[in-house]
Write an enzyme that holds these catalytic residues in place. Structure first.
Site, PDB file in Angstrom:
ATOM      1  N   HIS A 137      -9.701  -4.204  10.469  1.00  6.55           N
ATOM      2  CA  HIS A 137     -10.335  -4.023   9.159  1.00  6.55           C
ATOM      3  C   HIS A 137     -11.560  -3.119   9.207  1.00  6.55           C
ATOM      4  CE1 HIS A 137      -7.757  -7.320   8.095  1.00  6.55           C
ATOM      5  NE2 HIS A 137      -8.274  -7.483   6.906  1.00  6.55           N
ATOM      6  N   GLU A 161       0.813  -1.217   0.000  1.00  3.72           N
ATOM      7  CA  GLU A 161       0.000   0.000   0.000  1.00  3.72           C
ATOM      8  C   GLU A 161       0.842   1.260   0.000  1.00  3.72           C
ATOM      9  OE1 GLU A 161      -0.739  -2.640   1.861  1.00  3.72           O
ATOM     10  OE2 GLU A 161      -2.772  -3.219   1.291  1.00  3.72           O
TER      11      GLU A 161
HETATM   12  C1  LIG Z   1      -2.200  -4.263   4.473  1.00  3.24           C
HETATM   13  C2  LIG Z   1      -3.174  -5.248   3.945  1.00  3.24           C
HETATM   14  N1  LIG Z   1      -3.461  -5.234   2.633  1.00  3.24           N
HETATM   15  C3  LIG Z   1      -4.332  -6.120   2.122  1.00  3.24           C
HETATM   16  C4  LIG Z   1      -4.959  -7.026   2.928  1.00  3.24           C
HETATM   17  C5  LIG Z   1      -5.999  -7.969   2.349  1.00  3.24           C
HETATM   18  N2  LIG Z   1      -5.421  -9.297   2.268  1.00  3.24           N
HETATM   19  C6  LIG Z   1      -5.571 -10.163   3.268  1.00  3.24           C
HETATM   20  S1  LIG Z   1      -4.750 -11.547   2.997  1.00  3.24           S
HETATM   21  C7  LIG Z   1      -4.203 -11.049   1.510  1.00  3.24           C
HETATM   22  C8  LIG Z   1      -3.343 -11.951   0.716  1.00  3.24           C
HETATM   23  C9  LIG Z   1      -2.080 -12.329   1.409  1.00  3.24           C
HETATM   24  O1  LIG Z   1      -1.473 -13.393   0.768  1.00  3.24           O
HETATM   25  P1  LIG Z   1      -0.209 -14.149   1.363  1.00  3.24           P
HETATM   26  O2  LIG Z   1       0.699 -13.174   2.027  1.00  3.24           O
HETATM   27  O3  LIG Z   1       0.370 -14.958   0.276  1.00  3.24           O
HETATM   28  O4  LIG Z   1      -0.787 -15.080   2.506  1.00  3.24           O
HETATM   29  P2  LIG Z   1      -1.815 -16.302   2.383  1.00  3.24           P
HETATM   30  O5  LIG Z   1      -3.176 -15.701   2.428  1.00  3.24           O
HETATM   31  O6  LIG Z   1      -1.551 -17.013   1.118  1.00  3.24           O
HETATM   32  O7  LIG Z   1      -1.583 -17.124   3.598  1.00  3.24           O
HETATM   33  C10 LIG Z   1      -4.672  -9.777   1.234  1.00  3.24           C
HETATM   34  C11 LIG Z   1      -4.418  -9.030  -0.002  1.00  3.24           C
HETATM   35  C12 LIG Z   1      -4.650  -6.988   4.301  1.00  3.24           C
HETATM   36  N3  LIG Z   1      -5.244  -7.816   5.180  1.00  3.24           N
HETATM   37  N4  LIG Z   1      -3.736  -6.118   4.777  1.00  3.24           N
END
Ligand SMILES: Cc1ncc(C[n+]2csc(CCOP(=O)(O)OP(=O)(O)O)c2C)c(N)n1
Ligand SMILES: [Mg+2]
Lengths: 325, 389
Positions: free
Chosen positions: A129, A60
């Site tokens: 959130h 972000e």
């Molecule tokens: C700062 C922030 N940006 C976006 C999100 C929304 N979000 C939650 S999980 C995620 C994906 C994360 O993927 P990864 O790091 O690969 O972990 P996984 O879910 O595969 O365990 C996103 C975009 C968030 N929670 N926090």
């Protein structure tokens, strides 16, 4: 008139502006291939291609800051935060860079960026959130803040925000995305800074912004039904610029004011409005301005408790009766 | 003992790109080439940390993986029955990582992770009851119903959450390592993140701090290939995620066989030792896979096909692979397997009943646990209003 959802209204606004102005770009996490986490941008990648609809990594600070930089060179980026809560990751880019660049350059540079996404509680996603940062955003001179409460405003305000030459924080609401109302086809604008009297009344002004307005309208129906009280409901729509005139006119008419919002009470928009009223319409008041906010704690997860923490029809109804006592 | 194991050698042969032990702080500038596979013949079963495992310990590893899976399957049902609100991120497919890592923790080792936290929580010994009750938003939950599924905590088990902001936990993990070093304790912090999280600035700032100040932290990237609907290739530049450590002069390794709980134990054990003995940080990228959508709300139909999921499941399921291995060496029998499964199911079912029967927090509870001073009025030193309703 066609009835479309808040979600569709946002999509229509962005699509029209993308077609109108080659400098408009939509960017954010999952906006393109995944069609948006909340499907606001559904179908837009297919229609406008990857130059206009851009997926970003989860960075972000990086991509919002990039949008600020691109705006400095004349693009009009519309940056989606999957949840507006993630603005805090990009806080420095928004409030040091976007907000100040015009001032610090003595007006040489401007920053026509829109930062948009849902800023609300009520879906049990927990404290991280569920931030409602409208007062925090509006605190910063240089930043504009809008919070549409319905599909019609969402479309008209989005189009104005994209065309605006200043940075605009555009706060949406996941609970409203599926709510529909009549929205004309094609071009119209809702100017930033114009409040809307959603329901005319004489006994009390219920002023607020965002989803609280939908609840206030229901509470106003109840007040009428049960006590024959005529509440006026004023939707600010835009927090900065703020339609002070409409606020004052309403309060001068009703002599009582309840401000309703989902934010926490400390330094909230309602606190600002109460201050303006006491400054400029004190003599018209029959009671202190009352505020109804979320209970002053981080957003609780527990689903039935979160309901109690937030403003509700019942709480608004009760607070209005208290104001009228 | 393992010699009689005919089952896929490949399943257990860990294709490490680098051997942590053999790798002092890397000085070479990173190349954009894929790193070479240096020790193909490596067998996690023969690693010292694994060779000393008794039968009971191996069964316990297996049991913990089964418990995680059954718990989460039960969570899914509860979610579908609308007993759980908000988000539910399932760990199914990744169990070998949490269990492998927790099994090598010493008394002063700590864990912090993101929102996909059920596996880590069970692996460090949290109970299903308090976890399920948290998902239900009940006062008996580990966070009194205030945090939900994404925000489990149990400091008494060195488990520091449970964090909803992608990458936000990584500076905290680094800080825990700082505090360990400051206090002179021989411990380390394992800071978990996903493949999508590595692009957050906070992660890079943490890498630098950890390397600059030689902090005992092991950054563990659970690379399941996707961040929501975005594949790793579409989100991350560079040859590999772990290799970014080179830019900070940190040790790093890729564990291809993340589905192999023993491989995880071995490699993570080495990284912990490096942290304990030399106070050196490292970055481990563990390849894994999630079977379910990003969260239960994700229809999981747009960014990968069913065949990809099935292919992984059929060859690399962490439970199946370990079960077969333990069957082959006669540590497990069909009877024990069945018992473990039944008792895990029963435990999960009991937790759902416990959660169901538990009360919700009260409206007064909303404002508890906000300020230490409000919760401890006898020791309050500040004066003035803290709440503004
Ligand atoms: C700062 C922030 N940006 C976006 C999100 C929304 N979000 C939650 S999980 C995620 C994906 C994360 O993927 P990864 O790091 O690969 O972990 P996984 O879910 O595969 O365990 C996103 C975009 C968030 N929670 N926090
Ligand atoms: Mg991932």
């Amino acid at each position: 008139m066609p009835v479309i959802t808040y979600r569709e209204a946002l999509r229509a606004a962005m699509s029209e502006e993308i077609e109108r102005d080659p400098n408009v770009v939509l960017m954010g996490e999952e906006v393109a291939q995944f069609n948006g986490a909340y499907k606001i941008s559904e179908g837009m990648l297919a229609k406008y291609g990857p130059k206009r609809i851009v997926d970003t990594p989860i960075s972000e600070a990086g991509f919002i800051g990039m949008g600020v930089g691109a705006a400095m060179l004349g693009l009009r980026p519309v940056m989606e935060l999957m949840f507006f809560s993630f603005y805090s990751v990009a806080f420095d880019q928004i409030f040091n860079n976007a907000a100040n660049i015009r001032y610090m350059s003595g007006g040489l540079i401007n920053c026509p960026i829109v930062i948009r996404g849902p800023a609300n509680g009520g879906t049990n996603v927990g404290a991280t959130h569920s931030h409602t940062p409208e007062s925090i955003a509006a605190y910063h001179p240089g930043i504009k803040v809008v919070v549409p409460s319905n599909a019609y405003d969402a479309k008209g305000l989005m189009k104005s925000a994209i065309r605006d030459n200043d940075p605009v924080m555009f706060l949406e609401n996941t609970i409203l995305y599926g709510e529909a109302c009549e929205v004309p086809d094609g071009e119209y604008l809702v100017p930033l800074g114009k409040a809307s009297v959603m329901r005319a009344g004489t006994d009390i002004s219920i002023i607020g912004h965002g989803r609280s307005i939908q609840l206030a309208l229901k509470a106003a129906d109840l007040l009428k039904e049960k006590h024959n009280i005529n509440a006026e409901v004023v939707d600010l729509r835009s927090i900065r610029p703020l339609d002070v005139e409409t606020i004052l006119n309403s309060v001068k008419k009703t002599s009582r004011c309840l401000y309703v919002e989902e934010s926490k009470p400390f330094c909230s928009v309602g606190a600002m409005v109460a201050c303006l009223i006491s400054d400029q319409a004190f003599d018209y008041l029959d009671a202190p301005v009352k505020r109804l906010t979320s209970i002053d704690a981080p957003a609780i997860y527990s689903p039935p408790l979160e309901k109690l923490q937030l403003p509700s029809v019942e709480r608004i109804y009760q607070a209005a009766l208290d104001t009228l006592k | 003992m393992f010699g009689s194991l005919t089952l896929n050698k490949g399943t257990f042969a860990s294709n490490y790109y680098f051997n942590l032990k053999a790798l002092p702080v890397t000085k070479k500038p990173s190349s954009s080439k894929k790193p070479e596979v240096t020790n193909l013949g490596y067998d996690a079963r023969q690693a010292p940390i694994n060779i000393k495992l008794g039968q009971d310990e191996k069964i316990a590893l297996y049991r913990d993986m089964v418990r995680i899976r059954r718990f989460e399957e039960r969570c899914l049902r509860s979610y579908q029955q609308s007993k759980i609100g908000g988000f539910l991120h399932l760990y199914i497919g990744q169990e070998s990582i949490a269990v492998g890592c927790a099994s090598v923790m010493g008394k002063d080792d700590h864990i912090i992770t993101a929102y996909r936290d059920h596996g880590h929580a069970l692996a460090v010994g949290m109970g299903m009851n308090e976890m399920m009750a948290e998902n239900y938003g009940k006062i008996t939950g580990c966070s009194k119903g205030k945090g939900g599924s994404m925000h489990y905590f149990d400091p008494s088990r060195n488990f520091w959450g449970g964090h909803g902001i992608v990458g936000g936990q990584i500076p905290l993990g680094t800080g825990i390592a700082y505090a360990l070093k400051y206090k002179g304790l021989k411990g380390a912090c394992m800071a978990f993140m996903g493949d999508g999280s590595v692009n957050q600035g906070a992660v890079h700032e943490s890498y630098n701090l950890a390397a600059l100040w030689s902090l005992p932290v092991v950054f563990i990237i659970e690379n399941n290939g996707y961040s929501m609907g975005t594949s790793q290739e579409r989100s991350s530049a560079g040859p590999s995620l772990a290799q970014r450590a080179e830019g900070y002069g940190m040790n790093w390794a890729i564990i291809e066989d993340g589905h192999d709980v023993l491989a995880v134990r071995d490699k993570v054990g080495q990284a912990l030792k490096l942290a304990h003995d030399k106070s050196l940080p490292s970055v481990l990228e563990i390849r894994t896979y999630r079977y379910r959508g990003h969260s239960v709300a994700d229809p999981d139909t747009t960014y990968r096909d069913k065949a990809e999921i099935e292919a992984y499941k059929s060859t690399k399921d962490p439970l199946n692979v370990f079960q077969l291995a333990l069957l082959a060496e006669q540590t497990l029998t069909d009877e024990i397997i069945q018992k473990i499964d039944e008792s895990a199911r029963a435990e999960a079912e009991t937790s759902a009943q416990f959660a169901d029967a538990s009360p919700y927090p009260s409206i007064e509870d909303i404002k508890k646990d906000v300020y230490w001073e409000i919760d401890n009025p006898a020791d309050r030193k500040s004066v003035g209003a803290l709440f503004f309703d």
